[in-house]
Write an enzyme that holds these catalytic residues in place. Structure first.
Site, PDB file in Angstrom:
ATOM      1  N   LYS A 255     -13.770   3.194  11.325  1.00  0.00           N
ATOM      2  CA  LYS A 255     -12.468   3.066  12.038  1.00  0.00           C
ATOM      3  C   LYS A 255     -12.220   4.598  12.573  1.00  0.00           C
ATOM      4  O   LYS A 255     -12.049   5.518  11.924  1.00  0.00           O
ATOM      5  CB  LYS A 255     -11.297   2.585  11.339  1.00  0.00           C
ATOM      6  CG  LYS A 255     -11.397   1.135  10.803  1.00  0.00           C
ATOM      7  CD  LYS A 255     -10.468   0.731   9.641  1.00  0.00           C
ATOM      8  CE  LYS A 255     -10.344   1.667   8.537  1.00  0.00           C
ATOM      9  NZ  LYS A 255      -9.302   1.103   7.352  1.00  0.00           N
ATOM     10  N   THR A 288       2.514   3.078  12.490  1.00  0.00           N
ATOM     11  CA  THR A 288       0.873   2.655  12.086  1.00  0.00           C
ATOM     12  C   THR A 288       0.850   2.778  10.444  1.00  0.00           C
ATOM     13  O   THR A 288      -0.460   2.617  10.295  1.00  0.00           O
ATOM     14  CB  THR A 288       0.127   3.762  12.982  1.00  0.00           C
ATOM     15  OG1 THR A 288       0.604   5.040  12.538  1.00  0.00           O
ATOM     16  CG2 THR A 288       0.079   3.479  14.364  1.00  0.00           C
ATOM     17  N   GLY A 290       0.003   1.543   7.051  1.00  0.00           N
ATOM     18  CA  GLY A 290      -0.633   0.369   6.764  1.00  0.00           C
ATOM     19  C   GLY A 290      -1.560  -0.475   7.477  1.00  0.00           C
ATOM     20  O   GLY A 290      -1.903  -1.402   7.084  1.00  0.00           O
ATOM     21  N   THR A 291      -2.010   0.303   8.513  1.00  0.00           N
ATOM     22  CA  THR A 291      -3.001  -0.414   9.439  1.00  0.00           C
ATOM     23  C   THR A 291      -4.296  -0.543   8.757  1.00  0.00           C
ATOM     24  O   THR A 291      -4.971  -1.618   8.986  1.00  0.00           O
ATOM     25  CB  THR A 291      -3.253   0.482  10.593  1.00  0.00           C
ATOM     26  OG1 THR A 291      -3.334   1.826  10.326  1.00  0.00           O
ATOM     27  CG2 THR A 291      -2.219   0.289  11.668  1.00  0.00           C
ATOM     28  N   GLY A 292      -4.850   0.254   8.021  1.00  0.00           N
ATOM     29  CA  GLY A 292      -5.954   0.377   7.230  1.00  0.00           C
ATOM     30  C   GLY A 292      -6.022  -0.996   6.255  1.00  0.00           C
ATOM     31  O   GLY A 292      -6.976  -1.831   6.149  1.00  0.00           O
ATOM     32  N   CYS A 293      -4.878  -1.031   5.491  1.00  0.00           N
ATOM     33  CA  CYS A 293      -5.054  -2.171   4.450  1.00  0.00           C
ATOM     34  C   CYS A 293      -4.845  -3.426   5.145  1.00  0.00           C
ATOM     35  O   CYS A 293      -5.609  -4.379   4.740  1.00  0.00           O
ATOM     36  CB  CYS A 293      -3.373  -2.031   3.587  1.00  0.00           C
ATOM     37  SG  CYS A 293      -3.214  -0.399   2.922  1.00  0.00           S
TER      38      CYS A 293
END
Ligand SMILES: Cc1ncc(COP(=O)(O)OP(=O)(O)O)c(N)n1
Ligand SMILES: Cc1ncsc1CCOP(=O)(O)O
Ligand SMILES: [Mg+2]
Length: 576
Positions: A255, A288, A290-293
């Site tokens: 990402k 932003t 928590g976008t990865g989780c």
């Protein structure tokens, strides 16, 4: 800044003959159903990574010879079975990331989510104030409880705070195999706090990644997995994706949201064979956290529902972008990085609108656009006209009912939707977002002076198809920024169907197609005599022709559609 997203799919090849075969029959028998229809029928994706065998009735163990077996739990139909993701992750007290983000994401994606908590963090929008690691034997206890009882489809991992936690997870996965494993290699929080030490890195490399179906590092995590390899460009991301793939996972999503100096958020997906560059305009927001989780659990949720990996990744990216856009001005907490609202993105989405496959550009191949005046002239209902067109091979239908009463329009659209769904053909509504919502159509087509596409996207949510009329490269670029799925470009030739419509000719069409990052359908004065010339333009983004009078201002719609389908199929084959 917009929430939208666009996918540059380097491997998608146009296959007109597929549509020719799928639609050239008037009877719907199972072998002739389109893939989309098959997916709907089975509620799964036919090119999914995990062709699910239905789970049948679980029997009581004390069956005697003369007793009739009584089901304890019935899983006798896929319809009764709710897809299930187990998340193995840390708790975030601020509820922006971790277990809390996973639960919200799965709920938003309508997937059941169970939880194994690996660590409890004290954190908020300012950062991480404390971490309490759950002892590995109690992590194991939780894993046993869930995996031994509830049918888990997909496991998604987040924060694995110690090597011993990682190891008990791997043991459990060997003991209770699941359909897919999604690994989000969480190492550092977005606030910069360390969430997993170097020994866990080794565990990822040696034990967990080889078991994973996908691993989803951001640039920093990818670099850490590769011994601090510098990753500064999209080209570096590709190299990293390949090197991480060599560690054993079936696919990798690197990402690029953290890459500096980019107006786009570019992610690289690599499945061991092809690279896919997934890009979207960067959403300008502080929210932003928590976008990865969210990305990883959305991928897991889509896999649990039966999506293929690439399709799950695309949906997840769009879901994150849409949630960020919805929440970009949200004010939660006093820190520099706030959470976003996963569920807000649901508020306008009709629950029954879920479609396994999002938009397929090849659906633009033979695009039938209805006209109420023409139907009146020939004495037929909209539904009759639509049925004939899809039977003849139309691959997508747009209801363009300029002078219909709203109620009549909604009623007719509902009937047409049933017809189209039974053929696996998407149905779009011209201009009227309200009608599209009311009948749960697959999407809308809007022009330059209609509802702006970005607003339509906000109202309709991430899954509906949105098409935009574009006469220039600038229009095409804006449509992409606004989150459209395709553009309609024309009028290519003069037409009586739309008044005061400037003709752009084949040259104008070519210019738009060359500039467009979105798939294009040509429209305006196209029929049997000139469809071949349009298709022979041979620009990869041009996917098909949209026609009104050549189908609907004719005595037999079915025959006209079949004939046009044959002409453009031949032209497409010759220009491949
Ligand atoms: C596929 C497709 N392309 C273009 C149009 C034209 O839309 P618009 O510019 O909004 O004009 P009207 O159709 O509303 O008159 C279209 N309908 N479909
Ligand atoms: C709706 C529209 N938008 C641009 S041209 C056009 C009309 C196309 O109709 P026809 O296929 O009859 O020329
Ligand atoms: Mg319009």
């Amino acid at each position: 800044m917009s929430c939208v997203f666009n996918v540059v799919d380097f491997s998608s090849h146009y296959s007109p003959h597929l549509h020719l075969h799928l639609h050239a029959h008037s009877q719907i028998t199972p072998p002739l159903l389109s893939k989309r229809a098959i997916n709907r029928f089975w509620n799964c994706n036919s090119d999914s990574i995990n062709h699910q065998t239905p789970r049948f009735v679980k029997m009581q163990s004390n069956i005697t010879s003369n007793s009739i077996p009584t089901p304890i739990h019935t899983f006798d139909s896929e319809l009764n079975k709710i897809p299930h993701v187990l998340t193995v992750a840390g708790s975030d007290s601020g509820a922006g990331a971790g277990i809390q983000a996973d639960l919200k994401t799965c709920s938003a994606r309508r997937v059941y989510c169970s939880t194994v908590i690996t660590a409890v963090t004290a954190q908020n929008t300012l950062g991480v104030q404390g971490v309490n690691i759950v002892p590995h034997d109690f992590v194991q206890h939780q894993l046993n409880s869930v995996l031994s009882d509830i049918n888990v489809d997909v496991v998604k991992t987040g924060m694995l705070p110690s090597l011993s936690v990682l190891k008990v997870l791997c043991q459990s996965l060997r003991k209770f195999p699941v359909k897919a494993l999604v690994v989000d290699p969480v190492m550092i929080s977005t606030s910069g706090d360390i969430l997993a030490g170097p020994s866990v890195l080794d565990g990822f490399r040696e034990e967990l990644l080889p078991m994973a179906d996908i691993v989803t590092p951001n640039v920093k995590e990818a670099s850490a997995l590769l011994g601090d390899l510098p990753i500064k460009t999209v080209s570096d991301m590709r190299t990293a994706a390949k090197l991480i793939h060599d560690l054993g996972p079936r696919s990798v999503l690197v990402k690029g949201g953290d890459l500096p100096n980019s107006s786009e958020a570019i992610d690289i997906f690599y499945d061991g064979q092809e690279f896919y560059e997934l890009s979207s305009p960067r959403v300008n927001t502080r929210n932003t956290h928590g976008t990865g989780c969210t990305m990883a659990s959305c991928i897991a949720a889509e896999l649990a529902k039966g999506s293929s990996m690439l399709s799950a990744v695309k949906i997840a990216k769009r879901f994150v972008e849409a949630a960020l856009e919805y929440s970009r001005d949200l004010l939660i907490g006093n820190g520099v990085q706030g959470p976003f609202d996963h569920l807000l993105a649901l508020k306008n989405i009709n629950q029954s609108s879920y479609r396994q496959d999002r938009f397929n550009p090849n659906d633009l191949f033979l695009y039938a656009v209805t006209d109420s005046g023409m139907n009146r002239k020939w004495g037929r209902s909209i539904a009759e006209a639509v049925k004939a067109a899809v039977e003849g091979g139309a691959t997508i239908v747009q209801l363009r009912e300029k002078d219909a009463e709203t109620k009549d329009f909604v009623d007719a659209a509902k009937v047409c939707l049933k017809i189209c769904r039974s053929y696996g053909v998407p149905l779009l509504i011209n201009d009227r977002i309200d009608v599209a919502l009311a009948c749960d159509a697959d999407g809308v087509h809007v022009g330059q002076s209609d509802m702006p596409a970005r607003l339509a996207r906000t109202i309709l949510g991430p899954e509906k198809i949105i098409g935009v009329s574009c006469k220039t490269p600038e229009h095409a670029h804006q449509a992409w920024l606004d989150g459209a799925d395709y553009i309609g470009s024309g009028g290519v030739y003069p037409t009586n169907t739309k008044e005061n419509n400037r003709t752009i000719g084949l040259d104008g069409l070519k210019e738009v197609c060359k500039a467009s990052k979105l798939p294009v359908v040509a429209i305006g004065g196209i029929g049997m005599s000139n469809a071949r010339a349009v298709m022979e333009l041979g620009v990869p983004s041009l996917k098909g022709v949209a026609v009104v009078s050549a189908l609907f201002d004719r005595e037999c719609i079915l025959t006209e559609t079949r004939n046009l389908q044959a002409v453009i199929s031949e032209a497409a084959l010759l220009t491949q």
